[in-house]
Design a protein around this motif. Sequence first.
Motif, PDB file in Angstrom:
ATOM      1  N   ASP A   1       0.058 -27.538  27.323  1.00  0.00           N
ATOM      2  CA  ASP A   1       1.171 -26.940  26.586  1.00  0.00           C
ATOM      3  C   ASP A   1       1.747 -25.733  27.334  1.00  0.00           C
ATOM      4  O   ASP A   1       2.534 -24.975  26.777  1.00  0.00           O
ATOM      5  CB  ASP A   1       0.734 -26.545  25.170  1.00  0.00           C
ATOM      6  N   GLY A   2       1.321 -25.565  28.591  1.00  0.00           N
ATOM      7  CA  GLY A   2       1.815 -24.459  29.403  1.00  0.00           C
ATOM      8  C   GLY A   2       1.071 -23.153  29.182  1.00  0.00           C
ATOM      9  O   GLY A   2       1.342 -22.160  29.843  1.00  0.00           O
ATOM     10  N   SER A   3       0.103 -23.131  28.263  1.00  0.00           N
ATOM     11  CA  SER A   3      -0.610 -21.887  27.938  1.00  0.00           C
ATOM     12  C   SER A   3      -1.729 -21.567  28.920  1.00  0.00           C
ATOM     13  O   SER A   3      -2.181 -20.434  28.994  1.00  0.00           O
ATOM     14  CB  SER A   3      -1.216 -21.989  26.536  1.00  0.00           C
ATOM     15  N   GLY A   4      -2.202 -22.571  29.648  1.00  0.00           N
ATOM     16  CA  GLY A   4      -3.366 -22.384  30.504  1.00  0.00           C
ATOM     17  C   GLY A   4      -4.672 -22.577  29.749  1.00  0.00           C
ATOM     18  O   GLY A   4      -5.750 -22.482  30.325  1.00  0.00           O
ATOM     19  N   ASP A   5      -4.600 -22.836  28.434  1.00  0.00           N
ATOM     20  CA  ASP A   5      -5.794 -23.068  27.626  1.00  0.00           C
ATOM     21  C   ASP A   5      -6.397 -24.423  27.967  1.00  0.00           C
ATOM     22  O   ASP A   5      -5.725 -25.318  28.493  1.00  0.00           O
ATOM     23  CB  ASP A   5      -5.467 -23.052  26.131  1.00  0.00           C
ATOM     24  N   VAL A   6      -7.682 -24.564  27.641  1.00  0.00           N
ATOM     25  CA  VAL A   6      -8.378 -25.835  27.853  1.00  0.00           C
ATOM     26  C   VAL A   6      -9.181 -26.189  26.606  1.00  0.00           C
ATOM     27  O   VAL A   6      -9.519 -25.332  25.797  1.00  0.00           O
ATOM     28  CB  VAL A   6      -9.335 -25.777  29.070  1.00  0.00           C
TER      29      VAL A   6
ATOM     30  N   TYR B   1     -26.748 -30.502  29.028  1.00  0.00           N
ATOM     31  CA  TYR B   1     -25.643 -31.445  28.949  1.00  0.00           C
ATOM     32  C   TYR B   1     -24.529 -30.977  29.864  1.00  0.00           C
ATOM     33  O   TYR B   1     -24.350 -29.784  30.077  1.00  0.00           O
ATOM     34  CB  TYR B   1     -25.115 -31.537  27.511  1.00  0.00           C
ATOM     35  N   THR B   2     -23.772 -31.913  30.367  1.00  0.00           N
ATOM     36  CA  THR B   2     -22.598 -31.612  31.165  1.00  0.00           C
ATOM     37  C   THR B   2     -21.376 -31.981  30.348  1.00  0.00           C
ATOM     38  O   THR B   2     -21.361 -32.997  29.660  1.00  0.00           O
ATOM     39  CB  THR B   2     -22.607 -32.413  32.483  1.00  0.00           C
ATOM     40  N   SER B   3     -20.372 -31.121  30.405  1.00  0.00           N
ATOM     41  CA  SER B   3     -19.149 -31.365  29.661  1.00  0.00           C
ATOM     42  C   SER B   3     -17.965 -31.112  30.583  1.00  0.00           C
ATOM     43  O   SER B   3     -18.142 -30.703  31.724  1.00  0.00           O
ATOM     44  CB  SER B   3     -19.100 -30.442  28.448  1.00  0.00           C
ATOM     45  N   GLN B   4     -16.778 -31.340  30.072  1.00  0.00           N
ATOM     46  CA  GLN B   4     -15.562 -31.143  30.854  1.00  0.00           C
ATOM     47  C   GLN B   4     -14.622 -30.185  30.142  1.00  0.00           C
ATOM     48  O   GLN B   4     -14.572 -30.164  28.912  1.00  0.00           O
ATOM     49  CB  GLN B   4     -14.828 -32.462  31.068  1.00  0.00           C
ATOM     50  N   LEU B   5     -13.902 -29.421  30.938  1.00  0.00           N
ATOM     51  CA  LEU B   5     -12.793 -28.627  30.431  1.00  0.00           C
ATOM     52  C   LEU B   5     -11.533 -29.441  30.658  1.00  0.00           C
ATOM     53  O   LEU B   5     -11.238 -29.831  31.782  1.00  0.00           O
ATOM     54  CB  LEU B   5     -12.708 -27.280  31.152  1.00  0.00           C
ATOM     55  N   VAL B   6     -10.810 -29.724  29.592  1.00  0.00           N
ATOM     56  CA  VAL B   6      -9.639 -30.581  29.650  1.00  0.00           C
ATOM     57  C   VAL B   6      -8.393 -29.745  29.362  1.00  0.00           C
ATOM     58  O   VAL B   6      -8.339 -29.067  28.336  1.00  0.00           O
ATOM     59  CB  VAL B   6      -9.761 -31.731  28.619  1.00  0.00           C
TER      60      VAL B   6
END
Length: 65
Positions: free
Chosen positions: A22-27, A13-18
């Motif tokens: 919030d400025g944290s750099g988290d996805v 499967y292919t997914s996306q990092l979104v």
Amino acid sequence: MSDSKPKINEARYTSQLVPVDDGSGDVWLTIPDEVLSEMGCGVGDAIELEVEEGRLFIRKAGSGA
């Protein structure tokens, strides 16, 4: 992946990092609905992540897999 680990299926499967934005750099990692269904997971369920040889494995927490 070692042969001792059970495989739900051999599909890829292919997914996306979104970005969380919030400025944290988290996805957020989006997981396709068909994968969640196959795993028996839904919104609010805990999952376990494992990285092995550059691959990410996801399973429902407490599944004993």
